[in-house]
Motif scaffolding. Sequence first.
Motif, PDB file in Angstrom:
ATOM      1  N   UNK A  64       0.819  -1.210   0.000  1.00 49.27           N
ATOM      2  CA  UNK A  64       0.000   0.000   0.000  1.00 49.27           C
ATOM      3  C   UNK A  64       0.853   1.259   0.000  1.00 49.27           C
ATOM      4  N   UNK A  65       1.985   1.220   0.691  1.00 60.62           N
ATOM      5  CA  UNK A  65       2.864   2.390   0.725  1.00 60.62           C
ATOM      6  C   UNK A  65       3.388   2.703  -0.678  1.00 60.62           C
ATOM      7  N   UNK A  66       3.779   1.683  -1.412  1.00 58.39           N
ATOM      8  CA  UNK A  66       4.263   1.891  -2.777  1.00 58.39           C
ATOM      9  C   UNK A  66       3.147   2.441  -3.669  1.00 58.39           C
ATOM     10  N   UNK A  67       1.944   1.913  -3.502  1.00 53.83           N
ATOM     11  CA  UNK A  67       0.821   2.394  -4.299  1.00 53.83           C
ATOM     12  C   UNK A  67       0.484   3.836  -3.951  1.00 53.83           C
ATOM     13  N   UNK A  68       0.538   4.174  -2.657  1.00 54.80           N
ATOM     14  CA  UNK A  68       0.259   5.544  -2.230  1.00 54.80           C
ATOM     15  C   UNK A  68       1.278   6.513  -2.831  1.00 54.80           C
ATOM     16  N   UNK A  77      -3.459  14.784  -3.804  1.00 53.50           N
ATOM     17  CA  UNK A  77      -3.147  15.751  -2.749  1.00 53.50           C
ATOM     18  C   UNK A  77      -3.536  15.248  -1.367  1.00 53.50           C
ATOM     19  N   UNK A  78      -4.137  14.069  -1.307  1.00 49.52           N
ATOM     20  CA  UNK A  78      -4.417  13.352  -0.066  1.00 49.52           C
ATOM     21  C   UNK A  78      -4.612  11.899  -0.447  1.00 49.52           C
ATOM     22  N   UNK A  79      -4.412  11.016   0.535  1.00 51.01           N
ATOM     23  CA  UNK A  79      -4.558   9.580   0.310  1.00 51.01           C
ATOM     24  C   UNK A  79      -5.662   9.040   1.197  1.00 51.01           C
ATOM     25  N   UNK A  92       2.456   3.329   8.166  1.00 53.56           N
ATOM     26  CA  UNK A  92       3.419   2.937   7.137  1.00 53.56           C
ATOM     27  C   UNK A  92       3.104   3.637   5.814  1.00 53.56           C
ATOM     28  N   UNK A  93       1.822   3.727   5.495  1.00 53.44           N
ATOM     29  CA  UNK A  93       1.406   4.414   4.274  1.00 53.44           C
ATOM     30  C   UNK A  93       1.687   5.911   4.383  1.00 53.44           C
ATOM     31  N   UNK A  94       1.337   6.501   5.529  1.00 53.92           N
ATOM     32  CA  UNK A  94       1.569   7.943   5.697  1.00 53.92           C
ATOM     33  C   UNK A  94       3.051   8.289   5.588  1.00 53.92           C
ATOM     34  N   UNK A  95       3.905   7.396   6.092  1.00 44.85           N
ATOM     35  CA  UNK A  95       5.349   7.657   6.047  1.00 44.85           C
ATOM     36  C   UNK A  95       5.902   7.654   4.627  1.00 44.85           C
ATOM     37  N   UNK A  96       5.164   7.049   3.702  1.00 49.03           N
ATOM     38  CA  UNK A  96       5.642   6.932   2.325  1.00 49.03           C
ATOM     39  C   UNK A  96       5.274   8.129   1.462  1.00 49.03           C
TER      40      UNK A  96
END
Length: 227
Positions: A64-68, A77-79, A92-96
């Motif tokens: 998900x982080x890579x996709x984000x 502009x937001x996920x 983990x996603x926010x950190x990416x």
Amino acid sequence: MRTVGLLGGMSAESTTLYYQAMNRMVRERLGGLHSMQLLMWSVDFAPIAQMQADGDWQAAGEVLAQAAARLEGAGAQAIMIGANTMHLVADQVQAAVSVPLIHIADATAGAVKAAGCSRPLLLATRFTMEKPFYRDRLSAQGVEAMIPGEADRERLHAIIYDELCQGVVTQASKAEVLAMIAKTGEADCVIFGCTEVGLLLSPADLALPVIDTALVHAQAGVDFALG
């Protein structure tokens, strides 16, 4: 209008609801032919579901982080993560990415409080009901969620994965879930804490107020886009 990036496919059934809901909400707000400015990355859910079952949340988070990051690169502009369970890897996603992540539990807590409630029954996957990531985030905002008993949690989890995520909706399963709700007399509202639960039940089925997480999360995405 700002562009929102949606991580979907978890499951594809509920991602369809997000897309329809957000476009409807934008049209209701702006009128005419307006629709949501949206980017979407839809994963193949089967490998993700296996990672969940194996407890390999790090690997699921990496997907998900890579996709984000790809969505941000494309202009998001937001996920948004279009699932409750996968918010276990929200950090983990926010950190990416450098753009904000619109968290489903925050939208849910706000909706519970707006309904004048504080003691909801949470209906979700076993991961969301039993692991602390979700209920703790609600609790930090003054919402103390209750969950069904162990046997009911196991059965609800099976209904979600074996039926709803695969587009199967039955009256028998609906009756089972309504019976689970009836056992919990202390709740002041019900959270549809899996984005597929709204495929099985509707607010009209219940006497208690209902917070459908897919819809309140979609609304949060629209508020960001139009804000």
